[in-house]
Design an enzyme around this catalytic site. Structure first.
Site, PDB file in Angstrom:
ATOM      1  N   ARG A 196      -9.393   4.006   0.794  1.00  7.76           N
ATOM      2  CA  ARG A 196      -9.203   2.603   1.161  1.00  7.76           C
ATOM      3  C   ARG A 196      -7.780   2.167   0.841  1.00  7.76           C
ATOM      4  O   ARG A 196      -7.109   2.788   0.011  1.00  7.76           O
ATOM      5  CB  ARG A 196     -10.230   1.727   0.446  1.00  7.76           C
ATOM      6  CG  ARG A 196     -10.410   2.008  -1.011  1.00  7.76           C
ATOM      7  CD  ARG A 196     -11.805   1.540  -1.437  1.00  7.76           C
ATOM      8  NE  ARG A 196     -11.996   1.645  -2.867  1.00  7.76           N
ATOM      9  CZ  ARG A 196     -13.177   1.533  -3.460  1.00  7.76           C
ATOM     10  NH1 ARG A 196     -14.260   1.288  -2.742  1.00  7.76           N
ATOM     11  NH2 ARG A 196     -13.309   1.645  -4.767  1.00  7.76           N
ATOM     12  N   ASP A 254      -2.673   6.865 -10.390  1.00 10.36           N
ATOM     13  CA  ASP A 254      -2.977   5.901 -11.446  1.00 10.36           C
ATOM     14  C   ASP A 254      -4.471   5.881 -11.758  1.00 10.36           C
ATOM     15  O   ASP A 254      -4.873   5.840 -12.919  1.00 10.36           O
ATOM     16  CB  ASP A 254      -2.495   4.504 -11.041  1.00 10.36           C
ATOM     17  CG  ASP A 254      -0.989   4.431 -10.893  1.00 10.36           C
ATOM     18  OD1 ASP A 254      -0.296   5.165 -11.627  1.00 10.36           O
ATOM     19  OD2 ASP A 254      -0.504   3.666 -10.052  1.00 10.36           O
ATOM     20  N   ASP A 263       3.437  -5.668  -5.245  1.00 10.66           N
ATOM     21  CA  ASP A 263       3.644  -4.689  -4.172  1.00 10.66           C
ATOM     22  C   ASP A 263       3.701  -5.394  -2.826  1.00 10.66           C
ATOM     23  O   ASP A 263       2.815  -6.190  -2.503  1.00 10.66           O
ATOM     24  CB  ASP A 263       2.502  -3.675  -4.131  1.00 10.66           C
ATOM     25  CG  ASP A 263       2.515  -2.702  -5.294  1.00 10.66           C
ATOM     26  OD1 ASP A 263       3.506  -2.701  -6.054  1.00 10.66           O
ATOM     27  OD2 ASP A 263       1.537  -1.947  -5.446  1.00 10.66           O
ATOM     28  N   GLY A 314       2.322  -1.866  -9.823  1.00 14.37           N
ATOM     29  CA  GLY A 314       2.954  -1.362 -11.040  1.00 14.37           C
ATOM     30  C   GLY A 314       2.020  -0.330 -11.643  1.00 14.37           C
ATOM     31  O   GLY A 314       0.811  -0.558 -11.743  1.00 14.37           O
TER      32      GLY A 314
END
Length: 310
Positions: free
Chosen positions: A293, A260, A13, A40
């Protein structure tokens, strides 16, 4: 025995903080320096599950390049087994993540090695997939890979159908828990996105909630559907019930990895024997910690942090 096998994507990323997301054709200046991070959806979910204390194995592909080496090192450092991550003759996947100070994000992905992964690559991994207590999947790899992993899995099958694309009905029929957001649910059901907001836990009184529930039931999964609704919480839908689990109220910094973390924590709770509504509450708390965060993989909480958020 492995608790959770994650079949999915691994990306590098590149995160660019912005004051506001650009409109089409617009160029905007960053609000701060960009940063590089592991990502991912597959890798994010694997790390999130490992931080909750699960024994996790990752199935996927990275390039035979420095980015691939770096990602494998990140996963190994989190305790994720990487023996089933293949090295592809394509570059490691990359994601450009644009994120604002209030947590909104837009992501563009160059799939690279992730889309090289093919069903044939799963043949040597049948024992791993078949013996796992849960198999967790997403859609940043080829649809045929998802279908084959679902076919081989013998434990709990959790599918996060993101990004949105059609899923073969035969595959959906083998899914134990489906975890879409509003848009992904609508894409699977072939209808418009209902307004899914509601005010109280257990509420099913709005037409939007009823519409989401009807869409969820139309899909033919063999277990519940948990529709993530962002700040509105999560809607749990079974064959005969539907109820809303409210979102935790926090000051969001970055929502990139929340979905996720939610999926990993949902699987974690279900493996502990939690009922689906209890599992959704645990997952909501885990996601709430994540958004406080920056980052996706790096923001995933450890079990003690989720417990402390209760």
């Amino acid at each position: 025995m492995t608790d959770i096998v994650v079949v999915g994507s691994l990306n590098v990323d590149v995160v660019v903080p912005l004051h506001e997301l650009p409109a089409p054709g617009q160029t905007v200046l960053g609000a701060a320096d960009h940063r590089r991070a592991g990502g991912g959806k597959g890798a994010n979910q694997a790390v999130a599950a490992a931080r909750l204390g699960r024994r996790v194995a990752m199935v996927g592909a990275v390039g035979a390049d420095a980015d691939g080496d770096w990602l494998l090192g990140l996963l190994a450092a989190e305790g994720v087994a990487t023996d089933a991550v293949l090295r592809a003759p394509r570059p490691t996947g990359q994601a450009i993540v644009l994120v604002t100070a209030d947590g909104d994000s837009t992501i563009a992905v160059s799939s690279g090695a992730n889309m090289w992964l093919a069903p044939a690559h799963l043949a040597p991994l049948r024992d791993l997939l078949g013996s796992a207590r849960a198999v967790l999947l997403q859609q940043e790899v080829d649809a045929a890979v998802v279908a084959e992993a679902v076919r081989v899995a013998a434990g709990l099958v959790v599918l996060n159908p993101a990004p949105a694309r059609p899923v073969d009905p035969a595959t959906l029929a083998r899914v134990d828990v489906l975890v879409p957001n509003r848009g992904e649910l609508a894409a699977l059901a072939g209808g418009p996105v209902p307004d899914g907001s509601a005010a109280t836990e257990g509420s099913a009184g709005t037409s939007g909630i009823d519409g989401l529930a009807a869409m969820a039931r139309s899909l033919g999964t063999r277990g519940p559907v948990v529709v993530t609704l962002g700040g509105d919480g999560a809607l749990v839908v079974t064959t005969d019930r539907q109820w809303l689990v409210p979102a935790e109220r926090v000051d969001a910094v970055d929502a990139t990895g929340a979905g996720d973390t939610f999926c990993a924590a949902l699987a974690d709770a279900l493996l502990d024997g939690a009922a689906i509504d209890e599992a959704a509450r645990w997952a909501s708390r885990a996601a709430a910690v994540t958004v406080t965060r920056p980052g996706a993989m790096a923001a995933a909480p450890r079990r003690a942090e989720v417990a402390a958020a209760a």
